[in-house]
Design a protein around this motif. Sequence first.
Motif, PDB file in Angstrom:
ATOM      1  N   PHE A  18       0.842  -1.161   0.106  1.00 53.38           N
ATOM      2  CA  PHE A  18      -0.102  -0.055   0.039  1.00 53.38           C
ATOM      3  C   PHE A  18       0.682   1.323   0.035  1.00 53.38           C
ATOM      4  N   ASP A  19       1.983   1.271  -0.627  1.00 54.70           N
ATOM      5  CA  ASP A  19       2.787   2.425  -0.697  1.00 54.70           C
ATOM      6  C   ASP A  19       2.217   3.469  -1.320  1.00 54.70           C
ATOM      7  N   GLY A  20       2.345   4.491  -0.834  1.00 51.79           N
ATOM      8  CA  GLY A  20       1.849   5.847  -1.673  1.00 51.79           C
ATOM      9  C   GLY A  20       0.214   6.390  -0.986  1.00 51.79           C
ATOM     10  N   LEU A  46      -2.237   2.382   7.246  1.00 52.96           N
ATOM     11  CA  LEU A  46      -1.932   1.760   5.791  1.00 52.96           C
ATOM     12  C   LEU A  46      -2.843   2.717   5.123  1.00 52.96           C
ATOM     13  N   GLY A  47      -3.668   3.840   5.474  1.00 52.90           N
ATOM     14  CA  GLY A  47      -4.151   4.833   4.612  1.00 52.90           C
ATOM     15  C   GLY A  47      -5.570   4.636   4.433  1.00 52.90           C
ATOM     16  N   ALA A 236      -9.281   9.278  -1.854  1.00 57.02           N
ATOM     17  CA  ALA A 236      -8.111   9.179  -2.630  1.00 57.02           C
ATOM     18  C   ALA A 236      -8.187   8.102  -3.438  1.00 57.02           C
ATOM     19  N   PRO A 237      -7.429   8.281  -4.517  1.00 54.64           N
ATOM     20  CA  PRO A 237      -7.439   7.026  -5.524  1.00 54.64           C
ATOM     21  C   PRO A 237      -7.008   5.594  -4.816  1.00 54.64           C
ATOM     22  N   GLN A 238      -7.838   4.735  -5.281  1.00 59.51           N
ATOM     23  CA  GLN A 238      -7.552   3.333  -4.436  1.00 59.51           C
ATOM     24  C   GLN A 238      -6.261   2.734  -4.831  1.00 59.51           C
ATOM     25  N   GLY A 239      -6.021   2.694  -6.152  1.00 58.35           N
ATOM     26  CA  GLY A 239      -4.658   1.861  -6.673  1.00 58.35           C
ATOM     27  C   GLY A 239      -4.717   0.590  -6.785  1.00 58.35           C
ATOM     28  N   LEU A 240      -4.026  -0.052  -7.496  1.00 59.37           N
ATOM     29  CA  LEU A 240      -4.019  -1.208  -7.855  1.00 59.37           C
ATOM     30  C   LEU A 240      -4.156  -2.305  -6.734  1.00 59.37           C
ATOM     31  N   ALA A 241      -3.333  -2.189  -5.939  1.00 60.87           N
ATOM     32  CA  ALA A 241      -3.576  -3.195  -4.853  1.00 60.87           C
ATOM     33  C   ALA A 241      -4.648  -3.464  -3.941  1.00 60.87           C
TER      34      ALA A 241
END
Length: 306
Positions: A18-20, A46-47, A236-241
């Motif tokens: 969950f980087d970022g 972890l956000g 925030a954008p969820q991201g691929l993970a």
Amino acid sequence: MNAQEIQTAILAAHRGRFDGHPPVAVGPFHDEDPVYRGAKAACAALGFIEVDAECLGRAWQAVTQRRLGRFDASAWPDSPADFGLRDFPPQSREDAFAPCPVALGLYAVLPDAEWVGRAARAGIPTVQLRFKSDDAAAVAREIDAAIAAVRGTDALLFINDHWRQAIAAGAYGVHLGQEDLDALTADEVQELRASGLRLGVSTHGYAEMVRADAVSPSYLALGAVFPTTLKKMATAPQGLARLHDYARLMRGYPLVAIGGIDADRLPQALASGVGSIAVVRAFVGADDPEAAARLLMARMREAPRA
């Protein structure tokens, strides 16, 4: 293990995925259970926003209890039972909305009927009319025009938000955001279900997926995956993970990934296990929308699947 040890173990096992995502202040705890408290604190670090951290804390607690108290930091919750969801697949439930294809393919979200027709004629299999107006007559005219625009094509037409007009016009389905869904009474949900229209619901994290599952919709949209400038997002954008985790949890549904996806990012999003990719700018913002549609659909055919 105490709550602090559990928090440390979860962070050690999952922080790299969950980087970022910047940490979020943890909200109030509602239970003394150390797994719940440690997991909720870890997920906030972890956000994950408060409602999702709370949801995940309870899920970790459920996983551990089902394993007779054995806590496993590597086992991220990914079963419907972990989140208190009803039996999967949802289509088997008595209160399920009418089904739609598991793989809706390329899904174009469009501002008006003219664009709907253009996308349908370009061969895009699923289209959504997202027409914004407070003029009920203008909305009804645009919906009628969109239905006429897909006639003679194979495109499935969803109407954003205006569900009563969509029923009256005989659309294939309707798409609702979380606030739109929450605004419906139980009787209105039943009215929509009884109409036979398919229902898609936008979700932006664990708590919203659980909320949407309560009405057994036809499909779930997961996003926003990447940054987008089209609308102000509450999260925030969820991201691929996260997308991979959401798709694994809700695998009993047809799933649509949305938000900032273009031809280059499409294969990454599709590899999560979703059956559909929604686009807006990648089609309507292209210099040659028809050529963009051909490229996007080719990428979908060529992309490896989960």
